[in-house]
Design a protein around this motif. Structure first.
Motif, PDB file in Angstrom:
ATOM      1  N   SER A 104       6.861   2.538  20.015  1.00 43.91           N
ATOM      2  CA  SER A 104       5.628   3.222  20.412  1.00 43.91           C
ATOM      3  C   SER A 104       5.724   2.979  22.039  1.00 43.91           C
ATOM      4  O   SER A 104       6.858   2.323  22.560  1.00 43.91           O
ATOM      5  CB  SER A 104       4.447   2.594  19.714  1.00 43.91           C
ATOM      6  N   ASP A 105       4.831   3.638  22.779  1.00 44.97           N
ATOM      7  CA  ASP A 105       4.701   3.346  24.184  1.00 44.97           C
ATOM      8  C   ASP A 105       4.747   1.819  24.451  1.00 44.97           C
ATOM      9  O   ASP A 105       5.461   1.615  25.460  1.00 44.97           O
ATOM     10  CB  ASP A 105       3.473   4.045  24.804  1.00 44.97           C
ATOM     11  N   ALA A 106       4.121   1.155  23.766  1.00 47.87           N
ATOM     12  CA  ALA A 106       4.053  -0.357  24.181  1.00 47.87           C
ATOM     13  C   ALA A 106       3.773  -0.971  22.894  1.00 47.87           C
ATOM     14  O   ALA A 106       2.770  -0.588  22.028  1.00 47.87           O
ATOM     15  CB  ALA A 106       2.949  -0.582  25.323  1.00 47.87           C
ATOM     16  N   GLY A 107       4.300  -2.378  22.654  1.00 43.70           N
ATOM     17  CA  GLY A 107       3.681  -3.136  21.577  1.00 43.70           C
ATOM     18  C   GLY A 107       4.481  -2.945  20.385  1.00 43.70           C
ATOM     19  O   GLY A 107       5.355  -2.430  20.358  1.00 43.70           O
ATOM     20  N   THR A 108       3.696  -3.104  19.262  1.00 40.42           N
ATOM     21  CA  THR A 108       4.147  -3.137  17.950  1.00 40.42           C
ATOM     22  C   THR A 108       4.085  -1.889  17.120  1.00 40.42           C
ATOM     23  O   THR A 108       2.995  -1.433  17.165  1.00 40.42           O
ATOM     24  CB  THR A 108       3.665  -4.377  16.970  1.00 40.42           C
ATOM     25  N   PRO A 109       5.066  -1.037  16.822  1.00 38.91           N
ATOM     26  CA  PRO A 109       4.731   0.235  16.145  1.00 38.91           C
ATOM     27  C   PRO A 109       4.143  -0.112  14.859  1.00 38.91           C
ATOM     28  O   PRO A 109       4.366  -1.133  14.283  1.00 38.91           O
ATOM     29  CB  PRO A 109       6.322   0.735  15.788  1.00 38.91           C
ATOM     30  N   GLY A 110       3.094   0.814  14.502  1.00 39.70           N
ATOM     31  CA  GLY A 110       2.439   0.913  13.375  1.00 39.70           C
ATOM     32  C   GLY A 110       1.019   0.137  13.613  1.00 39.70           C
ATOM     33  O   GLY A 110       0.173   0.279  12.616  1.00 39.70           O
ATOM     34  N   ILE A 111       0.903  -0.476  14.590  1.00 39.38           N
ATOM     35  CA  ILE A 111      -0.269  -1.144  14.875  1.00 39.38           C
ATOM     36  C   ILE A 111      -1.142  -0.314  15.789  1.00 39.38           C
ATOM     37  O   ILE A 111      -0.793  -0.352  17.044  1.00 39.38           O
ATOM     38  CB  ILE A 111       0.091  -2.723  15.425  1.00 39.38           C
ATOM     39  N   ALA A 112      -2.063   0.318  15.468  1.00 40.36           N
ATOM     40  CA  ALA A 112      -2.745   1.193  16.218  1.00 40.36           C
ATOM     41  C   ALA A 112      -1.833   2.350  16.799  1.00 40.36           C
ATOM     42  O   ALA A 112      -2.045   2.808  18.080  1.00 40.36           O
ATOM     43  CB  ALA A 112      -3.789   0.546  17.361  1.00 40.36           C
ATOM     44  N   ASP A 113      -0.771   2.555  16.248  1.00 38.19           N
ATOM     45  CA  ASP A 113       0.452   3.248  17.026  1.00 38.19           C
ATOM     46  C   ASP A 113       1.287   3.987  15.715  1.00 38.19           C
ATOM     47  O   ASP A 113       1.068   3.324  14.692  1.00 38.19           O
ATOM     48  CB  ASP A 113       1.390   2.426  17.697  1.00 38.19           C
ATOM     49  N   PRO A 114       1.816   4.967  16.015  1.00 38.00           N
ATOM     50  CA  PRO A 114       2.827   5.645  15.074  1.00 38.00           C
ATOM     51  C   PRO A 114       3.993   4.643  14.356  1.00 38.00           C
ATOM     52  O   PRO A 114       3.982   3.589  15.292  1.00 38.00           O
ATOM     53  CB  PRO A 114       3.572   6.675  15.500  1.00 38.00           C
ATOM     54  N   GLY A 115       4.169   4.581  13.204  1.00 38.76           N
ATOM     55  CA  GLY A 115       5.358   3.850  12.644  1.00 38.76           C
ATOM     56  C   GLY A 115       5.087   3.738  11.062  1.00 38.76           C
ATOM     57  O   GLY A 115       5.817   3.680  10.518  1.00 38.76           O
ATOM     58  N   GLY A 116       3.830   3.827  10.579  1.00 33.84           N
ATOM     59  CA  GLY A 116       3.353   3.544   9.205  1.00 33.84           C
ATOM     60  C   GLY A 116       4.097   4.648   8.248  1.00 33.84           C
ATOM     61  O   GLY A 116       4.466   4.351   7.351  1.00 33.84           O
ATOM     62  N   GLN A 117       3.697   5.894   8.830  1.00 35.74           N
ATOM     63  CA  GLN A 117       4.254   6.946   8.008  1.00 35.74           C
ATOM     64  C   GLN A 117       5.857   7.008   7.807  1.00 35.74           C
ATOM     65  O   GLN A 117       6.389   7.133   6.652  1.00 35.74           O
ATOM     66  CB  GLN A 117       4.195   8.405   8.632  1.00 35.74           C
ATOM     67  N   ILE A 118       6.879   6.837   8.768  1.00 35.72           N
ATOM     68  CA  ILE A 118       8.087   6.640   8.697  1.00 35.72           C
ATOM     69  C   ILE A 118       8.509   5.637   7.800  1.00 35.72           C
ATOM     70  O   ILE A 118       9.612   5.516   6.923  1.00 35.72           O
ATOM     71  CB  ILE A 118       8.853   6.669  10.030  1.00 35.72           C
ATOM     72  N   ALA A 119       7.764   4.329   8.010  1.00 37.96           N
ATOM     73  CA  ALA A 119       8.078   3.158   7.191  1.00 37.96           C
ATOM     74  C   ALA A 119       7.874   3.251   5.791  1.00 37.96           C
ATOM     75  O   ALA A 119       8.876   3.174   4.994  1.00 37.96           O
ATOM     76  CB  ALA A 119       7.152   1.804   7.696  1.00 37.96           C
ATOM     77  N   ALA A 120       6.735   4.088   5.394  1.00 36.85           N
ATOM     78  CA  ALA A 120       6.472   4.301   4.094  1.00 36.85           C
ATOM     79  C   ALA A 120       7.585   5.414   3.504  1.00 36.85           C
ATOM     80  O   ALA A 120       8.051   5.178   2.252  1.00 36.85           O
ATOM     81  CB  ALA A 120       5.019   4.947   3.895  1.00 36.85           C
ATOM     82  N   ALA A 121       7.978   6.420   4.200  1.00 34.12           N
ATOM     83  CA  ALA A 121       8.883   7.309   3.783  1.00 34.12           C
ATOM     84  C   ALA A 121      10.195   6.800   3.522  1.00 34.12           C
ATOM     85  O   ALA A 121      10.821   7.142   2.649  1.00 34.12           O
ATOM     86  CB  ALA A 121       8.926   8.554   4.831  1.00 34.12           C
ATOM     87  N   ALA A 122      10.561   5.836   4.355  1.00 35.56           N
ATOM     88  CA  ALA A 122      11.784   5.109   4.319  1.00 35.56           C
ATOM     89  C   ALA A 122      11.940   4.355   2.979  1.00 35.56           C
ATOM     90  O   ALA A 122      12.754   4.487   2.138  1.00 35.56           O
ATOM     91  CB  ALA A 122      12.121   4.240   5.463  1.00 35.56           C
ATOM     92  N   ILE A 123      10.688   3.641   2.736  1.00 33.41           N
ATOM     93  CA  ILE A 123      10.637   2.613   1.626  1.00 33.41           C
ATOM     94  C   ILE A 123      10.673   3.666   0.470  1.00 33.41           C
ATOM     95  O   ILE A 123      11.431   3.323  -0.721  1.00 33.41           O
ATOM     96  CB  ILE A 123       9.419   1.815   1.592  1.00 33.41           C
ATOM     97  N   ARG A 124       9.854   4.748   0.330  1.00 35.51           N
ATOM     98  CA  ARG A 124       9.955   5.773  -0.852  1.00 35.51           C
ATOM     99  C   ARG A 124      11.630   6.262  -1.064  1.00 35.51           C
ATOM    100  O   ARG A 124      11.878   6.508  -2.364  1.00 35.51           O
ATOM    101  CB  ARG A 124       9.091   6.775  -0.529  1.00 35.51           C
ATOM    102  N   ALA A 125      12.287   6.457  -0.171  1.00 31.99           N
ATOM    103  CA  ALA A 125      13.617   6.972  -0.295  1.00 31.99           C
ATOM    104  C   ALA A 125      14.334   5.847  -0.578  1.00 31.99           C
ATOM    105  O   ALA A 125      15.551   5.957  -0.617  1.00 31.99           O
ATOM    106  CB  ALA A 125      13.973   7.645   1.340  1.00 31.99           C
ATOM    107  N   GLY A 126      14.009   4.501  -0.697  1.00 30.66           N
ATOM    108  CA  GLY A 126      14.738   3.501  -1.050  1.00 30.66           C
ATOM    109  C   GLY A 126      15.803   2.973   0.184  1.00 30.66           C
ATOM    110  O   GLY A 126      16.708   2.179  -0.092  1.00 30.66           O
ATOM    111  N   VAL A 127      15.371   3.208   1.445  1.00 30.76           N
ATOM    112  CA  VAL A 127      16.008   2.827   2.660  1.00 30.76           C
ATOM    113  C   VAL A 127      15.524   1.526   3.265  1.00 30.76           C
ATOM    114  O   VAL A 127      14.156   1.267   3.084  1.00 30.76           O
ATOM    115  CB  VAL A 127      15.868   3.934   3.569  1.00 30.76           C
TER     116      VAL A 127
END
Ligand code: SAM
Length: 318
Positions: free
Chosen positions: A91-114
């Protein structure tokens, strides 16, 4: 097994990489190696991340991944990940997925077995919390709730919704119940710290709301510009902290706001309850021994137990 130890080729998968929140020294050696080694870096803002990459002489190609294209881009990146790509998300700064994008792609990767790999680092909420004075000593480290906190992300930006959210927090914490706000982190104990991100142009209005809902004596911590040149912590009664900020021409910078909700049933129109009254109320409501009630009140006010005890004695001698 740790699949990406130094010297090993980076394993295929999704890497959620934390980046600094202001001070460029706050990037980890592992984050730099991962950013150098992946096939692509998905960035909230490619121009912002490019500054970081240039600073560390990292030439990895970037692609945009932000809240407006998060869903579509997550599908596209998940397809690449299924084909054994190695992709980092920042993300622009800090930890992705915490008040920032990152959650959707993590969930999509997990669904895809990645495989999904966290690459930990800076985070504004945790940085503010550890230096706030609201954990550890102030809470009483022997207390079983001493390590609890609740992270709310941003308060609603609309005035009415913000007040409703704070009123809900006040209701739930005075009844010692789980707040009806979206929460991350862990713990919902009424007398544990609550952490919010807030914009500089809204902080005065938010502090005024807190004073009205939790009482002007509510202890708050405003952590501003963490890890940067003008880092600042303002700690004290919400009315005083607000006064300090209001005296400035403008309030600038990034802000984390923290407070342990007061157990007092307070409004801005009434004088804050005395420690003796709060202790009495807790003893009656929750059948607590005086020393336990005093401990809770001290924690809620962000005071040391010994200081609260002296104040209690003063209240009594009046
Ligand atoms: N993902 C980030 C993290 O891990 O902390 C948070 C991103 S969120 C979009 C941005 C908000 O975080 C800011 O508006 C501010 O409330 C807080 N923040 C970020 N950097 C900060 C800093 N250096 N000092 C204080 N607050 C900060």
């Amino acid at each position: 097994m740790i699949p990406d130890q130094d010297g090993q080729p980076l394993a295929p998968g999704l890497y959620l990489v934390a980046t600094p929140i202001g001070n460029l020294e706050d990037i980890t050696l592992r984050a730099l190696r991962v950013l150098r080694s992946v096939d692509r870096i998905a960035c909230e803002d490619t121009r912002q991340t490019q500054k970081l990459l240039n600073h560390f002489d990292i030439r990895t190609p970037t692609v945009s991944y932000h809240k407006h294209n998060e869903v579509g881009r997550a599908i596209e990146l998940a397809a690449a990940l299924r084909a054994d790509a190695r992709i980092a998300v920042v993300s622009d700064a800090g930890t992705p997925g915490i008040a920032d994008p990152g959650g959707q792609i993590a969930a999509a990767a997990i669904r895809a077995g990645v495989p999904v790999f966290p690459i930990p680092g800076a985070n504004a909420a945790i940085s503010a919390l550890i230096a706030s004075g609201l954990v550890g000593t102030a809470l009483g480290s022997s207390d079983e709730n001493a390590e609890q906190f609740t992270f709310h992300g941003f308060l609603p930006s609309k005035e009415g919704q913000r007040r409703t959210a704070l009123e809900a927090l006040h209701r739930s914490t005075s009844q010692n119940r789980v707040p009806q706000l979206p929460t991350l982190g862990h713990g919902n104990d009424a007398a544990s710290p609550h952490i919010f991100y807030e914009a500089p142009h809204r902080i005065l209005a938010t502090l005024a709301d807190i004073a009205a809902i939790f009482g002007p004596a509510q202890h708050v911590v405003v952590a501003r510009e963490l890890t940067k040149l003008h880092e600042e912590f303002l700690r004290g009664a919400v009315s005083e902290v607000r006064k300090t900020l209001a005296a400035r021409a403008t309030v600038r910078g990034e802000i984390v706001l923290l407070f342990v909700p007061s157990v007092a049933e307070s409004t801005g129109d009434t004088a804050p309850a005395s420690i003796a009254a709060e202790v009495r109320e807790l003893m009656q409501k929750e059948s607590l021994a005086e020393k336990d009630a005093l401990k809770r009140v001290a924690r809620a006010r962000g005071m040391a137990k010994s200081e609260a005890y002296r104040e209690l004695q003063r209240n009594r001698s009046k």
